[in-house]
Scaffold this active site. Structure first.
Site, PDB file in Angstrom:
ATOM      1  N   LEU A  35       0.644  -1.142  -0.080  1.00  0.00           N
ATOM      2  CA  LEU A  35      -0.118  -0.070  -0.040  1.00  0.00           C
ATOM      3  C   LEU A  35       0.894   1.318   0.110  1.00  0.00           C
ATOM      4  CD1 LEU A  35      -2.514  -1.089   2.966  1.00  0.00           C
ATOM      5  CD2 LEU A  35      -2.749  -1.176   0.343  1.00  0.00           C
TER       6      LEU A  35
ATOM      7  N   CYS B 196      37.605  -4.805  37.249  1.00  0.00           N
ATOM      8  CA  CYS B 196      36.065  -5.434  37.286  1.00  0.00           C
ATOM      9  C   CYS B 196      35.367  -5.042  38.809  1.00  0.00           C
ATOM     10  CB  CYS B 196      36.599  -6.972  37.224  1.00  0.00           C
ATOM     11  SG  CYS B 196      34.920  -7.869  37.696  1.00  0.00           S
TER      12      CYS B 196
ATOM     13  N   LYS C 107      -1.371  -2.368  11.762  1.00  0.00           N
ATOM     14  CA  LYS C 107      -0.386  -2.854  10.474  1.00  0.00           C
ATOM     15  C   LYS C 107       0.520  -3.895  11.469  1.00  0.00           C
ATOM     16  CE  LYS C 107       2.140  -1.263   6.708  1.00  0.00           C
ATOM     17  NZ  LYS C 107       3.502  -2.324   7.003  1.00  0.00           N
TER      18      LYS C 107
END
Ligand code: ZN
Length: 662
Positions: free
Chosen positions: A79, A397, A102
């Protein structure tokens, strides 16, 4: 209405079956289950509606060697698109229109004839698609049989609901990359050759148009209406699509409200959409409007502008994964986006932070990708920044304090903690080890594992099998007791008998997940010694299908670490690898025959007759066709019996069946 009672019963019975088989937890007494089952069976016989996931049906999965091409007699065209609401008003003019979702998935056409689903195909290029009938039969919400006996051509979208998509990703074994988006997963699933794979993906099919059908009703009132035709279909067991009538001036004036209403429905129900569609209600008028070779003029697609919000970046949180990878998450002042409050967005990796030049205190613009996943669109503060300062990120860390390493692969920089003894990685590794796709040990939540690890009871995986030395301490722990300890210890003992592929998954070798482990186990004929030989000889795993360099090297690297080799050997002291049972089927009248069972049997449930037939080497089918060799008909056998008679299929009573297998 009967069709909604049918879907209600199917859902209820499936929930009970799932609870019973997967969690050994019967939600309702057997007698109640049977009553509901009989009601469903009766309604199915009365209405002719049989849903794809009905528990009265036996599901036989099919494996195709390729998908055959299908020509669309009515081309499935796209479309025109707009982002402007005024274009919708211009499109409608004075004409009654429908406003619909849609759906964001893969377009699939279904054809029914004589009350049966005879073909399902993908859109393809609009003119030629692929036959995916075998997979459509596993969609969770379509009828396989309908009461309408005429020719019916309907088109809709195969989608995965947001919740289902999240569940699929959450249940992936660690080491397997999560799927990036629901649309691609839906499209990939629908095009699988093996319908068993598609069945695991919880595909829903949402009808959005009726292309052929009900012509025999002539021009009676309503038959020119798209709305009417779609509604007729929902009487056959299809799910009613979300749509609103825009039939008069006042609804056209309120278009903005209608758009919001539909958008909110999609968000609330977790339906993936990428906009809305407006279509003329009159089918005659639609035809009159014509189209071009690639799009029709009977509708217009409306795409949303992404809703954005501006906010302030407050922090970047780094979380440590099992492989030692640190993943950053942006924390910002809460904002409202597409109906929910959002305060975090994944920022993926170090490169992303550097590219956006993200610093705490920056003004950022955020949005939700596909209206679901929060993302940073723009760093407003970085636009006019001229300083040469670098973004800040951790260098040690957050758990073990070990120095971090930034690794660059394909221009993407990622931070890792490379300390093999990092406790942060350990927790993730243990969580993975005990998870369902791996050793499947119940009773070890993240919190419990964390306590065991910090008490020093768990260092490597094999420590789990010596946990009994801390029996008294565990029993005294908060939330534990003798009973839960015994239960946990029982689960640990049970896990000692495990299939080779699950054992491989549990090790957490990077990039080696469920699928790869199965392939390796099969290649090694489920023999650990053979596997160890191959590993010892630096075997090139890329000779296996779908194994790349990365995976092959991952296995090599894992076994290059002497600690891992020692762990592997240590685990095998506790673990017994189960070989899969390869049943040898003795010759019998049902071996290699296509068999359908129907009606109520006195010696079998629907599941146990399937199991029995499979043990006999029969191929169990869900419906009677020319290929059917035998129909086993119990009490109240309905349409299948008639079909078998019509096709001349041999019909056996349960008694005759029992005689033949004696
Ligand atoms: Zn660490």
């Amino acid at each position: 209405m009967n069709s909604s009672r049918i879907s209600e019963l199917v859902q209820k019975l499936n929930e009970c079956r799932d609870a019973y088989y997967n969690r050994s937890d019967p939600l309702i007494p057997d007698s109640e289950y049977d009553t509901l089952f009989d009601e469903l069976k009766r309604l199915e016989d009365e209405t002719g509606i049989i849903l794809s996931n009905s528990p009265t049906q036996t599901v036989g999965y099919e494996v195709k060697s390729k998908l055959t091409k299908v020509q669309h007699d009515i081309p499935l065209l796209s479309l025109g698109k707009t982002k402007d609401e005024n274009d919708l008003k211009k499109f409608a003019k004075e004409n009654p229109c429908l406003l619909m979702l849609k759906y964001d998935g893969l377009t699939v056409e279904l054809i029914y004839d004589g009350g049966e689903l005879i073909q399902a195909s993908t859109r393809g290029d609009g003119y030629i698609g692929e036959d995916i009938t075998h997979n459509a039969k596993t969609f969770k919400n379509i009828p396989l049989n309908i009461p309408y006996k005429g020719f019916l051509r309907v088109v809709g979208e195969a989608i995965i609901h947001e919740g289902d998509f999240r569940a699929i990703n959450n249940n992936l074994p660690a080491g397997e990359k999560p799927y990036a988006n629901a649309r691609n997963l839906a499209a990939g699933s629908v095009r699988q050759l093996d319908s068993g794979i598609c069945a695991e993906r919880n595909i829903a099919w949402m009808l959005w148009d009726v292309l052929e059908g009900f012509e025999e009703l002539g021009s009676i009132r309503g038959n020119d209406s798209r709305f009417y035709k779609i509604n007729r279909c929902t009487e056959f067991g299809f799910e009613l699509p979300e749509m609103l009538k825009v039939f008069d001036k006042s609804s056209r004036d309120d278009l903005e409200i209608l758009i919001d209403t539909l958008k909110n429905v999609a968000v609330k129900r977790g339906i993936p959409i990428d906009g809305l569609v407006m279509k003329y209600d009159s089918i005659a008028y639609s035809k009159q409007k014509g189209g071009t070779s690639h799009h029709n003029n009977d509708g217009i697609a409306f795409k949303f502008e992404d809703e954005t919000a501006d906010t302030v970046l407050q922090d970047i949180e780094w979380s440590l994964g099992r492989t030692g990878q640190l993943t950053p998450v942006a924390i910002f002042d809460p904002v409202d986006l597409d109906g929910t409050v959002v305060a975090r967005a994944s920022v993926h990796n170090l490169s992303y932070i550097k590219d956006f030049d993200l610093r705490v205190g920056d003004n950022i613009r955020v949005y939700k990708a596909n209206m679901i996943i929060p993302q940073i669109l723009k760093n407003l503060s970085a636009e006019n920044r001229t300083d040469n300062l670098h973004v800040e990120y951790p260098h040690v860390c957050p758990v073990c304090g070990h120095g971090l390493v930034a690794e660059k692969v394909n221009n993407t920089e990622t931070l890792y903690c490379k300390n093999p003894h990092c406790a942060g990685k350990k927790l993730g590794a243990f969580e993975h080890f005990v998870s369902k796709p791996a050793m499947n040990i119940d009773g070890l939540s993240e919190a419990t594992l964390e306590r065991f690890i910090s008490n020093g009871w768990l260092d490597d995986f094999s420590d789990l099998y010596r946990l009994d030395q801390y029996r008294n301490e565990i029993i005294r722990m908060d939330g534990f007791g003798t009973r839960s300890y015994e239960k946990l210890w029982g689960a640990i003992q049970t896990s000692r008998n495990v299939s080779f592929d699950k054992f491989l998954v549990s090790l957490g070798i990077p990039n080696v997940g469920k699928t790869a482990s199965k392939a390796i186990a099969k290649y090694c004929e489920y023999d650990v010694t053979k596997f160890e030989d191959l590993v010892g000889n630096n075997f090139d795993w890329t000779v296996l299908d779908d194994f790349g360099e990365v995976m092959s090297n991952s296995i090599k690297e894992w076994f290059d670490d002497p600690l891992n080799v020692a762990l592997f050997a240590k685990l095998l002291d506790y673990i017994e690898i189960l070989k899969p049972e390869i049943a040898i089927v003795q010759s019998n009248p049902f071996k290699d025959k296509v068999v359908v069972a129907t009606g109520t049997l006195s010696n079998f449930t629907r599941d146990s007759i399937t199991k029995k037939l499979e043990e006999l080497g029969a191929k169990v089918a869900g419906s009677v066709s020319k290929k059917t060799d035998y129909l086993i008909a119990g009490e109240k056998a309905g349409s299948k019996m008639a079909k078998a008679n019509q096709l001349g299929v041999t019909i056996l009573t349960e008694q005759e069946f029992m005689e033949m297998i004696k």
